[in-house]
Write an enzyme that holds these catalytic residues in place. Structure first.
Site, mmCIF file in Angstrom:
data_model
loop_
_atom_site.group_PDB
_atom_site.id
_atom_site.type_symbol
_atom_site.label_atom_id
_atom_site.label_comp_id
_atom_site.label_asym_id
_atom_site.label_seq_id
_atom_site.Cartn_x
_atom_site.Cartn_y
_atom_site.Cartn_z
ATOM 1 N N LYS A 33 -4.636 -12.574 -5.622
ATOM 2 C CA LYS A 33 -5.650 -13.202 -4.769
ATOM 3 C C LYS A 33 -7.005 -12.506 -4.923
ATOM 4 O O LYS A 33 -7.061 -11.326 -5.259
ATOM 5 C CB LYS A 33 -5.200 -13.191 -3.294
ATOM 6 N N LYS A 85 0.836 -1.202 0.000
ATOM 7 C CA LYS A 85 0.000 0.000 0.000
ATOM 8 C C LYS A 85 0.870 1.251 0.000
ATOM 9 O O LYS A 85 0.549 2.225 -0.668
ATOM 10 C CB LYS A 85 -0.952 0.000 1.202
ATOM 11 N N LYS A 107 -11.296 -8.620 -0.986
ATOM 12 C CA LYS A 107 -12.672 -8.145 -0.727
ATOM 13 C C LYS A 107 -12.953 -6.812 -1.405
ATOM 14 O O LYS A 107 -14.083 -6.448 -1.611
ATOM 15 C CB LYS A 107 -12.855 -7.876 0.771
HETATM 16 P P1 TYM Z 1 -9.035 -11.049 5.830
HETATM 17 O O1 TYM Z 1 -10.281 -10.451 6.340
HETATM 18 O O2 TYM Z 1 -8.336 -10.385 4.689
HETATM 19 O O3 TYM Z 1 -9.274 -12.555 5.408
HETATM 20 C C1 TYM Z 1 -9.910 -13.472 6.289
HETATM 21 C C2 TYM Z 1 -9.358 -14.866 6.036
HETATM 22 O O4 TYM Z 1 -9.589 -15.240 4.679
HETATM 23 C C3 TYM Z 1 -8.356 -15.644 4.060
HETATM 24 N N1 TYM Z 1 -8.393 -15.203 2.661
HETATM 25 C C4 TYM Z 1 -8.191 -16.017 1.629
HETATM 26 N N2 TYM Z 1 -7.912 -17.327 1.561
HETATM 27 C C5 TYM Z 1 -7.775 -17.864 0.317
HETATM 28 N N3 TYM Z 1 -7.902 -17.148 -0.822
HETATM 29 C C6 TYM Z 1 -8.183 -15.833 -0.790
HETATM 30 N N4 TYM Z 1 -8.325 -15.145 -1.903
HETATM 31 C C7 TYM Z 1 -8.347 -15.206 0.481
HETATM 32 N N5 TYM Z 1 -8.623 -13.938 0.861
HETATM 33 C C8 TYM Z 1 -8.639 -13.959 2.202
HETATM 34 C C9 TYM Z 1 -7.273 -14.907 4.846
HETATM 35 O O5 TYM Z 1 -6.031 -15.545 4.728
HETATM 36 C C10 TYM Z 1 -7.833 -14.964 6.256
HETATM 37 O O6 TYM Z 1 -7.516 -16.190 6.863
HETATM 38 N N6 TYM Z 1 -5.606 -9.656 9.144
HETATM 39 C C11 TYM Z 1 -6.662 -10.603 8.874
HETATM 40 C C12 TYM Z 1 -7.767 -10.567 9.925
HETATM 41 C C13 TYM Z 1 -7.266 -10.810 11.303
HETATM 42 C C14 TYM Z 1 -6.796 -12.057 11.809
HETATM 43 C C15 TYM Z 1 -6.472 -11.780 13.182
HETATM 44 C C16 TYM Z 1 -6.645 -13.336 11.279
HETATM 45 C C17 TYM Z 1 -7.223 -9.886 12.290
HETATM 46 N N7 TYM Z 1 -6.739 -10.454 13.419
HETATM 47 C C18 TYM Z 1 -5.974 -12.798 13.998
HETATM 48 C C19 TYM Z 1 -6.143 -14.345 12.089
HETATM 49 C C20 TYM Z 1 -5.815 -14.069 13.435
HETATM 50 C C21 TYM Z 1 -7.289 -10.260 7.556
HETATM 51 O O7 TYM Z 1 -7.191 -9.177 7.072
HETATM 52 O O8 TYM Z 1 -8.021 -11.277 7.031
#
Ligand code: TYM
Length: 332
Positions: free
Chosen positions: A198, A117, A201
């Site tokens: 990837k 970013k 969202k």
């Molecule tokens: P986030 O919200 O981007 O994604 C949530 C979960 O979905 C997985 N993910 C994917 N897996 C496969 N293919 C994709 N295209 C894809 N896009 C997203 C992510 O790997 C994730 O497991 N920082 C984290 C949120 C968070 C978190 C935590 C996770 C905050 N605190 C503590 C684990 C533990 C995040 O932005 O996920």
């Protein structure tokens, strides 16, 4: 006498910057469901993380509730697991500060999300920089053993381990060292229009993403438009055929069938057949989730109740850990 072994702790979260996608489901949430019986589970909607980028307040609120409804619709069960919203457990922000004091600029600067970013010249906040430290606080507060995530989050869990290990060295054993767990298939679902990146969202092009809210028609349309290639051969080759390989991964993860078997079953067929198989596979997963989701979205009071209840349970454990960390650091 039979000894009762305490369950290990599992922690994971999603951030409500957008609507949940098929990537979130196949890479993360789907894998959490069966683990609820084996582990003591915490599932969080990381809404404090949402404000690390420029987010409208109403939108954050709406998406937080939608993600909670989606968690329940996907099969997370508040009777088995602690399901809560990050901002309702104030210990997260407080532990984050303590961990900031134990995180090196160098290691935080190496995190891809911040690097990407800031390289794009987007207005970057200090919160985006310390984003992975808040994530470390999330995980460490609950004495977590395993963190099931998609591939993109592994780097953050590694940083969490480093921060916790450093803290324990400096101030004495305080935190459990967690470990990331990544699914064999589905850890990195790619976009439909750009299958080299990837499925995020918040992509600009909604045709790149399948949302868990999408109607059957929207899913059919998006997969019909998915980018393939001119080889005309259904083969799993991520380097040369990223679009076809992504559709094969999606089918494999949705049908719970190994990729080789999916390829064999489509042998000699054209990309039209591949796309219609992918469409069926995705609809059969998304439709029942969407129907349950609609039920929860029509029962907002229930959502608020579940969030409040979950936050109360989470705060009990979080407070214990926070107290230990403050004590270890000599904070009155
Ligand atoms: P986030 O919200 O981007 O994604 C949530 C979960 O979905 C997985 N993910 C994917 N897996 C496969 N293919 C994709 N295209 C894809 N896009 C997203 C992510 O790997 C994730 O497991 N920082 C984290 C949120 C968070 C978190 C935590 C996770 C905050 N605190 C503590 C684990 C533990 C995040 O932005 O996920």
């Amino acid at each position: 006498m039979k000894l009762i072994k305490e369950k290990e702790v599992l922690y994971s979260a999603t951030k409500p910057t957008g609507l949940l996608t098929l990537g979130n489901y196949l890479g993360a949430i789907k894998n959490w469901i069966p683990l609820q019986d084996k582990y003591s589970c915490y599932f969080c909607i990381a809404n404090l993380h949402a404000h690390t980028v420029d987010m409208d307040a109403d939108l954050v609120k709406e998406r937080t509730l939608k993600q909670l409804a989606m968690f329940l619709a996907c099969g997370l069960d508040p009777k088995k697991s602690v399901i809560y919203v990050q901002s309702q457990v104030r210990q997260h922000a407080e532990l984050c500060w303590l961990l900031n004091c134990n995180t090196m600029m160098g290691e935080a600067s190496r995190m891809t999300q911040f690097k990407d970013k800031s390289a794009k010249g987007i207005n970057v906040t200090t919160a985006l920089f310390t984003y992975p430290v808040l994530m470390a606080a999330d995980i460490l507060l609950y004495n977590t053993n395993i963190v099931p995530v998609g591939e993109d989050q592994v780097q953050h869990v590694e940083l969490t381990r480093d921060i916790a290990t450093r803290f324990n060295h400096r101030f004495g054993e305080t935190f459990v060292i967690p470990k990331a767990v990544v699914p064999k298939v589905g850890a990195r679902i790619k976009g439909l229009i750009d299958p080299t990146q990837k499925m995020g969202k918040t992509d600009d092009d909604p045709n790149n993403i399948i949302f868990l809210e999408d109607s059957d028609e929207a899913i059919t349309r998006k997969i019909r438009r998915a980018v393939t290639d001119s080889f005309g051969k259904i083969k799993f080759d991520e380097k040369n055929q990223p679009g076809v390989s992504n559709l094969l991964t999606i089918i494999s993860a949705c049908e719970n069938v190994p990729i080789e078997k999916v390829v064999a079953s489509l042998s000699g067929q054209n990309y039209g057949a591949l796309k219609s198989r992918a469409t069926q596979a995705v609809i059969s997963v998304v439709r029942p989730i969407r129907e349950r989701y609609e039920y929860y979205m029509n029962n907002l009071d229930r959502l608020y109740y579940i969030a409040e209840h979950g936050a109360k349970k989470a705060a009990i454990v979080a407070e214990e850990t926070l107290k230990s960390a403050k004590f270890a650091m000599g904070l009155l």
